[in-house]
Design a protein around this motif. Structure first.
Motif, mmCIF file in Angstrom:
data_model
loop_
_atom_site.group_PDB
_atom_site.id
_atom_site.type_symbol
_atom_site.label_atom_id
_atom_site.label_comp_id
_atom_site.label_asym_id
_atom_site.label_seq_id
_atom_site.Cartn_x
_atom_site.Cartn_y
_atom_site.Cartn_z
ATOM 1 N N THR A 254 0.854 -1.182 0.000
ATOM 2 C CA THR A 254 0.000 0.000 0.000
ATOM 3 C C THR A 254 0.899 1.244 0.000
ATOM 4 O OG1 THR A 254 -1.737 -1.132 1.236
ATOM 5 C CG2 THR A 254 -1.789 1.277 1.222
ATOM 6 N N ASN A 276 -2.019 -1.224 -3.655
ATOM 7 C CA ASN A 276 -3.136 -0.401 -3.200
ATOM 8 C C ASN A 276 -2.626 1.002 -2.872
ATOM 9 O OD1 ASN A 276 -3.810 -3.425 -1.873
ATOM 10 N ND2 ASN A 276 -5.477 -2.445 -2.990
ATOM 11 N N THR A 408 -9.197 5.532 -0.755
ATOM 12 C CA THR A 408 -8.419 4.297 -0.801
ATOM 13 C C THR A 408 -9.187 3.203 -1.534
ATOM 14 O OG1 THR A 408 -7.236 2.639 0.538
ATOM 15 C CG2 THR A 408 -9.304 3.480 1.413
ATOM 16 N N LEU A 410 -8.397 0.012 -0.597
ATOM 17 C CA LEU A 410 -8.266 -1.117 0.329
ATOM 18 C C LEU A 410 -9.645 -1.573 0.796
ATOM 19 C CD1 LEU A 410 -5.279 0.094 2.546
ATOM 20 C CD2 LEU A 410 -5.302 -1.982 1.165
#
Length: 549
Positions: A254, A276, A408, A410
């Motif tokens: 990430t 990510n 995001t 995620l």
């Protein structure tokens, strides 16, 4: 045989005994027995016996010592370089750099950046005062050697960063990286990377370079990259994605970047690499989402709120303290313009020949300088300046004070909204690194080198110095002392040159003072007791006398 000192505790007193002892073997066991009790001997007699014991296998040398003139004098500083060398070994930097002359010179530049920030020329002069020849084996170099070493560092930076990454993390590869950029102004016009761009240093008439810093989730730098001064922020992240994926071998990573860093094209690049992202969106994007009713103003609160749209999660929050700061700042700037306009009206009234257009132009310039020109409508009529506020627009602006939205891809099961929020806030660690490396302790700027390779090498040296700085800061956090002050104290710990018949025979290190010993102990480093004799030969090519008038 040897001389030892023992202590035993009595009822109200500690008894100290000085004994002459010897070791002997009884079967497979080694035992000791006392030959004589020297407790009542004078200190100088005990020292004489210790000297005799030290040279018991070489009576000719003992005879030479006893018949020679022995003189002790202060040698070079050893404390700071000893500590920094041990820290470099602990983090694997010494192993990664290697044992070549260029590697040792690179290590010295990293140390010099921490001990006394300055140029390559000053690093050569600094080498005369510190025991680097004894510790690193450097005996003959000048500033030109250090400049060539910057070229070497640039050529080998990728490999050094890769090895240092593996040395630091092993199999525990980080899954999150923080990335941000800054700029640094240049002295002169001839730097190969220098160009005009968005100058964060507010230095007019100075070209700049752009610097990208990649850190792990704890704020420890793993890579630094220098770009041309006109490079846009979001154009710098592509090479970092490639580095993390290919050179560091990371998967399921990430990347955390600021709102100007990760945009649609960068999101696509991250997706192609299987990564990510966590970023923020701009105020204009927030307004667009409000207009489309994807989010509502009522969702902004002290508590974190989450909205999902088209597979993308948006984390919303309002910071009331920041909102109050923005409102107060805006009101103070507007009031300053109003007060200034009143002074101009008074001046026009007192001076009938004064030019009305000149007066209102001054008010407009102040509005522009204070960045409130969009909030005010300023006019002049009959030699009177009127400042009116756009109240509706100010109310609309105030609604979003302290509001921010994170973005995001995620999944919620992988990272709840609180985790996403906290990880984005970790970007402050990169900002702290930039402050320390640029304008704070390590003083990366101003940059005087011209070649591209040396500019990159200089930035890399500062990054490596910052990694050692973090270790020192963490170890000394409970002391009422800064890292700079701690290294200055360690620099006062000097060797003693033992001169026999006019020639240095050996170097010994005295026991450090109590406060310096605490600095050693906090780092888990044992102070040196002796060093090999080495004659340093570092001479600067450019002399200060020739530059003085």
């Amino acid at each position: 045989m040897y001389i030892t000192t023992t202590k035993s505790k009595g009822k109200n007193k500690v008894y100290k005994s000085v004994l002459l002892r010897e070791s002997y073997r009884e079967g497979t066991r080694v035992k000791n027995r006392t030959i004589a009790n020297l407790t009542h001997c004078k200190p100088n007699e005990i020292k004489a016996l210790q000297l005799a014991m030290r040279h018991k296998n070489d009576p000719d040398k003992l005879e030479m010592l006893l018949g020679s003139h022995v003189e002790n004098r202060q040698g070079r500083s050893v404390g700071a370089v000893w500590v920094l060398n041990r820290l470099a070994e602990n983090i694997g930097l010494t192993k990664v750099l290697g044992k070549s002359n260029e590697a040792m010179l690179s290590l010295w530049m990293v140390m010099a950046r921490l001990i006394d920030q300055g140029s390559r020329l000053s690093a050569v002069r600094l080498a005369r005062e510190h025991g680097i020849s004894e510790l690193l084996g450097l005996v003959d170099f000048d500033e030109d050697d250090l400049y060539h070493c910057l070229d070497w560092l640039c050529d080998n930076q990728a490999e050094i960063e890769k090895k240092l990454f593996k040395q630091t993390y092993g199999e525990q590869i980080p899954s999150l990286f923080l990335y941000d950029v800054t700029s640094s102004y240049l002295e002169g016009q001839c730097n190969e990377l220098g160009d005009w761009g968005y100058n964060r240093d507010k230095k007019r008439g100075k070209k700049q370079i752009v610097i990208g810093l990649l850190c792990d989730e704890d704020g420890i730098p793993v890579s630094i990259r220098v770009f041309k001064g006109n490079t846009l922020d979001f154009h710098t992240i592509g090479c970092q994605i490639k580095k993390v994926a290919e050179e560091f071998g990371c998967q399921q990573v990430t990347m955390v970047g600021d709102r100007g860093m990760i945009k649609s094209s960068q999101i696509q690049e991250l997706g192609e690499a299987g990564f990510n992202y966590i970023t923020a969106i701009t105020k204009a994007q927030i307004k667009a989402m409000l207009k489309k009713k994807v989010i509502q103003l009522g969702l902004f609160d002290k508590e974190i709120c989450e909205v999902e749209d088209k597979g993308v999660r948006y984390i919303l929050r309002r910071n009331p303290i920041r909102a109050e700061e923005l409102a107060r700042s805006r009101r103070e700037r507007i009031e300053k313009v109003i007060q200034f306009s009143r002074k101009q009206n008074q001046y026009l009234a007192d001076h009938p020949r004064a030019n009305q257009h000149v007066a209102i132009k001054k008010v407009w310039e102040l509005e522009s300088r204070l960045k409130v020109i969009d909030f005010l409508h300023t006019t002049a009529k009959d030699r009177h300046i009127t400042v009116e506020e756009y109240e509706d627009y100010l109310a609309e602006i105030a609604e979003l004070d302290g509001c921010y939205v994170l973005k995001t891809d995620l999944a919620a099961g992988v990272a709840p909204k609180e985790i996403v929020h906290d990880r984005y806030k970790d970007l402050t660690q990169v900002e702290t690194a930039f402050r320390t490396m640029k304008t704070g302790y390590l003083e990366m700027r101003p940059i005087y080198v011209r070649k591209e390779s040396r500019t990159r090498g200089h930035a890399f040296v500062v990054m490596l110095a910052y990694r050692l700085y973090l270790k020192l800061k963490k170890a000394w956090r409970d002391f009422d002392i800064t890292v700079e002050e701690g290294l200055k104290q360690l620099s006062t710990h000097c060797a003693i040159e033992n001169v026999i018949n006019g020639e240095i025979s050996f170097l010994s290190i005295p026991a450090p003072r109590r406060n310096i010993h605490q600095l050693y102990s906090a780092l888990g480093i044992v102070p040196p007791t002796t060093l090999p004799k080495q004659m340093v030969n570092v001479v600067t090519r450019r002399k200060l006398q020739s530059r003085r008038k």
